[in-house]
Design a protein around this motif. Structure first.
Motif, mmCIF file in Angstrom:
data_model
loop_
_atom_site.group_PDB
_atom_site.id
_atom_site.type_symbol
_atom_site.label_atom_id
_atom_site.label_comp_id
_atom_site.label_asym_id
_atom_site.label_seq_id
_atom_site.Cartn_x
_atom_site.Cartn_y
_atom_site.Cartn_z
ATOM 1 N N VAL A 69 -15.216 -9.195 16.498
ATOM 2 C CA VAL A 69 -14.782 -7.948 17.124
ATOM 3 C C VAL A 69 -13.690 -7.324 16.263
ATOM 4 O O VAL A 69 -12.741 -8.011 15.865
ATOM 5 C CB VAL A 69 -14.227 -8.166 18.551
ATOM 6 C CG1 VAL A 69 -13.849 -6.832 19.195
ATOM 7 C CG2 VAL A 69 -15.242 -8.897 19.431
ATOM 8 N N ILE A 70 -13.843 -6.041 15.977
ATOM 9 C CA ILE A 70 -12.849 -5.312 15.198
ATOM 10 C C ILE A 70 -12.201 -4.262 16.081
ATOM 11 O O ILE A 70 -12.893 -3.467 16.721
ATOM 12 C CB ILE A 70 -13.488 -4.627 13.980
ATOM 13 C CG1 ILE A 70 -14.183 -5.654 13.081
ATOM 14 C CG2 ILE A 70 -12.445 -3.837 13.190
ATOM 15 C CD1 ILE A 70 -15.054 -5.023 12.015
ATOM 16 N N PHE A 71 -10.874 -4.257 16.121
ATOM 17 C CA PHE A 71 -10.121 -3.250 16.863
ATOM 18 C C PHE A 71 -9.506 -2.264 15.866
ATOM 19 O O PHE A 71 -8.709 -2.659 15.011
ATOM 20 C CB PHE A 71 -8.996 -3.883 17.683
ATOM 21 C CG PHE A 71 -9.443 -4.584 18.926
ATOM 22 C CD1 PHE A 71 -9.480 -3.911 20.140
ATOM 23 C CD2 PHE A 71 -9.832 -5.919 18.891
ATOM 24 C CE1 PHE A 71 -9.892 -4.554 21.306
ATOM 25 C CE2 PHE A 71 -10.251 -6.570 20.048
ATOM 26 C CZ PHE A 71 -10.284 -5.883 21.260
ATOM 27 N N LEU A 72 -9.893 -0.996 15.984
ATOM 28 C CA LEU A 72 -9.286 0.065 15.179
ATOM 29 C C LEU A 72 -8.115 0.638 15.964
ATOM 30 O O LEU A 72 -8.297 1.307 16.978
ATOM 31 C CB LEU A 72 -10.309 1.159 14.878
ATOM 32 C CG LEU A 72 -11.497 0.770 13.996
ATOM 33 C CD1 LEU A 72 -12.460 1.946 13.881
ATOM 34 C CD2 LEU A 72 -11.035 0.328 12.613
ATOM 35 N N CYS A 73 -6.900 0.396 15.467
ATOM 36 C CA CYS A 73 -5.687 0.788 16.196
ATOM 37 C C CYS A 73 -4.772 1.672 15.362
ATOM 38 O O CYS A 73 -3.584 1.785 15.650
ATOM 39 C CB CYS A 73 -4.927 -0.452 16.656
ATOM 40 S SG CYS A 73 -5.903 -1.569 17.683
#
Length: 287
Positions: A69-73
């Motif tokens: 899972v990749i979180f773009l923040c």
């Protein structure tokens, strides 16, 4: 699908808050932060490693692309640029990607252009502080907040269920809204008010020739302009990304403000009272 590794691109207030919640809920998971500086240490990411919020830091975006899972923040426009970097290295059958940006239409358009619809589930936690930076992150910021989920038409059900499950376990409330509706609503309850707050501050600043406004500004002014202490970079990107919805809201706001000005100018007791009474009635219904 099983989710054992999480990657973060952008690691400020919200990124840090989500990572803290993930660490508590999934203690055996591997959490990696991306160092965009590449050639020098990233102090906030290194701090997160010392605090055991992150397991490690990488300057190789391909490492992030391999996470479950990749979180773009990052700020909303930078998230789009990172999507373009990630797309060639991602296996869309195995990786889920989500964001925390407060604008959905522009990133969804890029997702479609890159063919990432299956892997992408938009997200937006409706929480935060006027202060920015990882050092202010706190998993408690998610407690009781609404966390918007905006899937694409092709998002995997397992990914949507994972994100909603994480949201619930973190103490927040998932609300599923499509991208267009999301951008219209947040223009009214978040983006537009930030523009208005900045206008109030800038108007007073222009009037304050001798510092007396600054000296006497008390609770009321401070309360309604608190959000103007937020990141200028972030709000620049939001205004560029959600231009149409913000302009539409500001046009409606201007019409309402003009009505209030006319009521005050004419001394219309009934209209003045109604203006404040209707606002009080609606505001008092908020939790």
């Amino acid at each position: 699908m099983e989710y054992f590794s999480f990657g973060f691109i952008g690691f400020g207030l919200i990124g840090g808050t989500i990572a803290r919640a993930l660490r508590k809920l999934y203690p055996d998971a591997h959490i990696t932060g991306y160092n965009y500086k590449k050639t020098e240490p990233h102090k906030k990411l290194e701090m997160a490693v010392r605090e055991n919020v992150l397991d490690d830091v990488t300057a190789d975006i391909n490492v992030i692309a391999e996470c479950d899972v990749i979180f773009l923040c990052a700020p909303v426009l930078k998230n789009i640029a990172y999507l373009e970097e990630l797309a060639p290295a991602m296996d869309c059958k195995k990786t889920m990607i989500t964001d925390v940006g407060s604008v959905k239409g522009n990133i969804l358009k890029k997702v479609e252009e890159l063919g990432l619809e299956e892997a992408f589930v938009g997200g937006h936690p409706m929480t935060g502080l006027e202060k920015t930076g990882y050092e202010y992150s706190d998993e408690a910021l998610l407690k009781g907040c609404y966390y918007i989920v905006s899937p694409t038409e092709k998002s995997r059900r397992s990914d949507v269920d994972f994100l909603k499950g994480f949201i619930v376990r973190a103490g927040a409330h998932p609300v599923v809204i499509d991208a267009d509706r999301h951008d219209t609503v947040v223009a009214g309850i978040s983006h537009g008010p930030h523009v208005v707050s900045a206008a109030l501050v800038n108007t007073v600043r222009e009037l304050d020739k001798d510092g007396i406004y600054h000296l006497l500004a008390a609770g009321g002014f401070r309360d309604i302009t608190r959000i103007s202490s937020s990141s200028p970079e972030m709000w620049h990107d939001i205004c560029v990304a959600n231009k149409d919805s913000i302009v539409e809201f500001l046009e409606q706001f201007r019409e309402t403000l003009n009505g209030a000005e006319e009521a005050v100018r004419s001394g219309d007791d009934e209209k003045i009272f109604k203006y404040f009474n209707s606002a009080k009635f609606y505001r008092d219904t908020f939790m």
